[in-house]
Scaffold this motif. Structure first.
Motif, PDB file in Angstrom:
ATOM      1  N   ALA A 168     -15.998 -21.643  64.514  1.00 57.95           N
ATOM      2  CA  ALA A 168     -15.688 -20.303  64.047  1.00 57.95           C
ATOM      3  C   ALA A 168     -16.632 -19.271  64.656  1.00 57.95           C
ATOM      4  CB  ALA A 168     -15.778 -20.227  62.534  1.00 57.95           C
ATOM      5  N   MET A 169     -16.067 -18.109  64.938  1.00 59.19           N
ATOM      6  CA  MET A 169     -16.844 -16.965  65.399  1.00 59.19           C
ATOM      7  C   MET A 169     -16.472 -15.795  64.497  1.00 59.19           C
ATOM      8  SD  MET A 169     -16.277 -17.391  69.518  1.00 59.19           S
ATOM      9  CE  MET A 169     -17.871 -16.740  70.063  1.00 59.19           C
ATOM     10  N   GLY A 170     -17.468 -15.026  64.120  1.00 57.82           N
ATOM     11  CA  GLY A 170     -17.156 -13.954  63.178  1.00 57.82           C
ATOM     12  C   GLY A 170     -18.071 -12.755  63.293  1.00 57.82           C
ATOM     13  N   TRP A 171     -17.654 -11.725  62.590  1.00 57.44           N
ATOM     14  CA  TRP A 171     -18.449 -10.503  62.471  1.00 57.44           C
ATOM     15  C   TRP A 171     -18.680 -10.200  61.002  1.00 57.44           C
ATOM     16  CZ3 TRP A 171     -20.693  -8.039  66.497  1.00 57.44           C
ATOM     17  CH2 TRP A 171     -20.218  -8.323  67.778  1.00 57.44           C
ATOM     18  N   TYR A 172     -19.894  -9.842  60.695  1.00 61.02           N
ATOM     19  CA  TYR A 172     -20.287  -9.422  59.358  1.00 61.02           C
ATOM     20  C   TYR A 172     -20.945  -8.056  59.488  1.00 61.02           C
ATOM     21  CZ  TYR A 172     -19.602 -14.283  57.895  1.00 61.02           C
ATOM     22  OH  TYR A 172     -19.064 -15.512  57.616  1.00 61.02           O
ATOM     23  N   ARG A 173     -21.072  -7.372  58.361  1.00 63.13           N
ATOM     24  CA  ARG A 173     -21.767  -6.087  58.409  1.00 63.13           C
ATOM     25  C   ARG A 173     -22.572  -5.880  57.137  1.00 63.13           C
ATOM     26  NH1 ARG A 173     -16.502  -2.009  57.931  1.00 63.13           N
ATOM     27  NH2 ARG A 173     -16.032  -2.408  55.719  1.00 63.13           N
ATOM     28  N   GLN A 174     -23.604  -5.056  57.284  1.00 65.88           N
ATOM     29  CA  GLN A 174     -24.444  -4.730  56.141  1.00 65.88           C
ATOM     30  C   GLN A 174     -24.736  -3.250  56.164  1.00 65.88           C
ATOM     31  OE1 GLN A 174     -28.066  -7.054  55.817  1.00 65.88           O
ATOM     32  NE2 GLN A 174     -28.257  -6.558  53.649  1.00 65.88           N
TER      33      GLN A 174
ATOM     34  N   GLU B 281     -21.543  -8.495  54.319  1.00 70.22           N
ATOM     35  CA  GLU B 281     -20.195  -8.902  53.963  1.00 70.22           C
ATOM     36  C   GLU B 281     -19.430  -9.328  55.210  1.00 70.22           C
ATOM     37  OE1 GLU B 281     -17.986  -5.636  52.308  1.00 70.22           O
ATOM     38  OE2 GLU B 281     -18.157  -4.420  54.127  1.00 70.22           O
ATOM     39  N   LEU B 282     -18.447 -10.192  54.994  1.00 71.11           N
ATOM     40  CA  LEU B 282     -17.584 -10.629  56.074  1.00 71.11           C
ATOM     41  C   LEU B 282     -16.669  -9.492  56.497  1.00 71.11           C
ATOM     42  CD1 LEU B 282     -16.254 -12.889  57.834  1.00 71.11           C
ATOM     43  CD2 LEU B 282     -14.688 -13.232  55.919  1.00 71.11           C
ATOM     44  N   VAL B 283     -16.557  -9.292  57.812  1.00 68.95           N
ATOM     45  CA  VAL B 283     -15.604  -8.333  58.354  1.00 68.95           C
ATOM     46  C   VAL B 283     -14.382  -9.085  58.873  1.00 68.95           C
ATOM     47  CG1 VAL B 283     -15.185  -6.587  60.121  1.00 68.95           C
ATOM     48  CG2 VAL B 283     -17.420  -6.703  58.972  1.00 68.95           C
ATOM     49  N   ALA B 284     -14.621 -10.062  59.736  1.00 70.07           N
ATOM     50  CA  ALA B 284     -13.518 -10.814  60.334  1.00 70.07           C
ATOM     51  C   ALA B 284     -14.053 -12.114  60.895  1.00 70.07           C
ATOM     52  CB  ALA B 284     -12.839 -10.008  61.436  1.00 70.07           C
ATOM     53  N   VAL B 285     -13.201 -13.129  60.912  1.00 70.84           N
ATOM     54  CA  VAL B 285     -13.572 -14.413  61.475  1.00 70.84           C
ATOM     55  C   VAL B 285     -12.387 -14.966  62.244  1.00 70.84           C
ATOM     56  CG1 VAL B 285     -12.897 -15.713  59.419  1.00 70.84           C
ATOM     57  CG2 VAL B 285     -14.621 -16.655  60.976  1.00 70.84           C
ATOM     58  N   ILE B 286     -12.677 -15.695  63.325  1.00 76.89           N
ATOM     59  CA  ILE B 286     -11.638 -16.329  64.119  1.00 76.89           C
ATOM     60  C   ILE B 286     -12.053 -17.771  64.371  1.00 76.89           C
ATOM     61  CG2 ILE B 286     -12.683 -15.453  66.278  1.00 76.89           C
ATOM     62  CD1 ILE B 286      -9.770 -15.299  67.388  1.00 76.89           C
TER      63      ILE B 286
ATOM     64  N   THR C 223     -19.685   2.524  58.504  1.00 77.54           N
ATOM     65  CA  THR C 223     -21.059   2.623  58.978  1.00 77.54           C
ATOM     66  C   THR C 223     -21.887   1.468  58.436  1.00 77.54           C
ATOM     67  OG1 THR C 223     -20.998   5.031  59.181  1.00 77.54           O
ATOM     68  CG2 THR C 223     -23.172   4.007  58.908  1.00 77.54           C
ATOM     69  N   ALA C 224     -22.497   0.719  59.352  1.00 77.77           N
ATOM     70  CA  ALA C 224     -23.271  -0.462  58.968  1.00 77.77           C
ATOM     71  C   ALA C 224     -23.897  -1.076  60.224  1.00 77.77           C
ATOM     72  CB  ALA C 224     -22.375  -1.491  58.284  1.00 77.77           C
ATOM     73  N   VAL C 225     -24.780  -2.015  59.994  1.00 76.35           N
ATOM     74  CA  VAL C 225     -25.240  -2.881  61.075  1.00 76.35           C
ATOM     75  C   VAL C 225     -24.286  -4.069  61.126  1.00 76.35           C
ATOM     76  CG1 VAL C 225     -27.094  -4.327  61.965  1.00 76.35           C
ATOM     77  CG2 VAL C 225     -27.634  -2.172  60.795  1.00 76.35           C
ATOM     78  N   TYR C 226     -23.733  -4.318  62.287  1.00 74.87           N
ATOM     79  CA  TYR C 226     -22.767  -5.385  62.477  1.00 74.87           C
ATOM     80  C   TYR C 226     -23.451  -6.577  63.147  1.00 74.87           C
ATOM     81  CZ  TYR C 226     -18.932  -2.374  61.086  1.00 74.87           C
ATOM     82  OH  TYR C 226     -18.081  -1.585  60.357  1.00 74.87           O
ATOM     83  N   TYR C 227     -23.222  -7.757  62.567  1.00 76.54           N
ATOM     84  CA  TYR C 227     -23.818  -8.988  63.058  1.00 76.54           C
ATOM     85  C   TYR C 227     -22.721  -9.955  63.482  1.00 76.54           C
ATOM     86  CZ  TYR C 227     -27.961  -7.348  60.520  1.00 76.54           C
ATOM     87  OH  TYR C 227     -29.024  -6.605  60.053  1.00 76.54           O
ATOM     88  N   CYS C 228     -22.911 -10.582  64.629  1.00 78.34           N
ATOM     89  CA  CYS C 228     -21.997 -11.658  64.992  1.00 78.34           C
ATOM     90  C   CYS C 228     -22.570 -12.983  64.492  1.00 78.34           C
ATOM     91  CB  CYS C 228     -21.745 -11.702  66.498  1.00 78.34           C
ATOM     92  SG  CYS C 228     -23.199 -11.923  67.525  1.00 78.34           S
TER      93      CYS C 228
END
Length: 119
Positions: free
Chosen positions: A32-38, A45-50, A89-94
């Motif tokens: 799985a690869m995903g993006w989260y944001r804070q 929190e989870l934004v999206a996952v593939i 608006t947030a910091v996005y983490y992969c």
């Protein structure tokens, strides 16, 4: 396994950005690869996952506006963000999970990239 994210910045409401994240170092396979944001003062929190099978899952707040994709050959994951809102608006983490060449599972995070949506 190292992750390098980029693509954040300042954008006006309604604008678009594309985030990229490259995985490297000792990777045998990627699941799985995903993006989260804070956002400030909030939990990550989870934004999206593939998944490796390219199934996707999105947070309700981003459905129809953000699109996650991956390039397995390049070991990269992307987040196309359209119709951005100030609340994005947030910091996005992969985040990338898989199996390393050491035969150990990994669950690693990128360094974060700041997205600011403001006029």
């Amino acid at each position: 396994v190292q992750l390098q994210a980029c693509g954040g910045g300042l954008v006006q409401p309604g604008g678009s950005l594309r985030l990229s994240c490259a995985a490297s170092g000792g990777i045998f396979s990627i699941n799985a690869m995903g993006w989260y944001r804070q956002a400030p003062g909030k939990q990550r929190e989870l934004v999206a996952v593939i998944t490796s099978g390219t199934s996707t899952n999105y947070a309700d707040s981003v459905k129809g506006r953000l699109t996650i994709s991956r390039d397995n050959a390049k070991k990269m994951v992307y987040l196309q963000m359209n119709s951005l809102k100030p609340e994005d608006t947030a910091v996005y983490y992969c985040n990338v999970r898989g199996l390393a060449t050491s035969w150990r599972e990994y669950n690693n995070w990128g360094q974060g990239t700041l997205v600011t949506v403001s006029s």
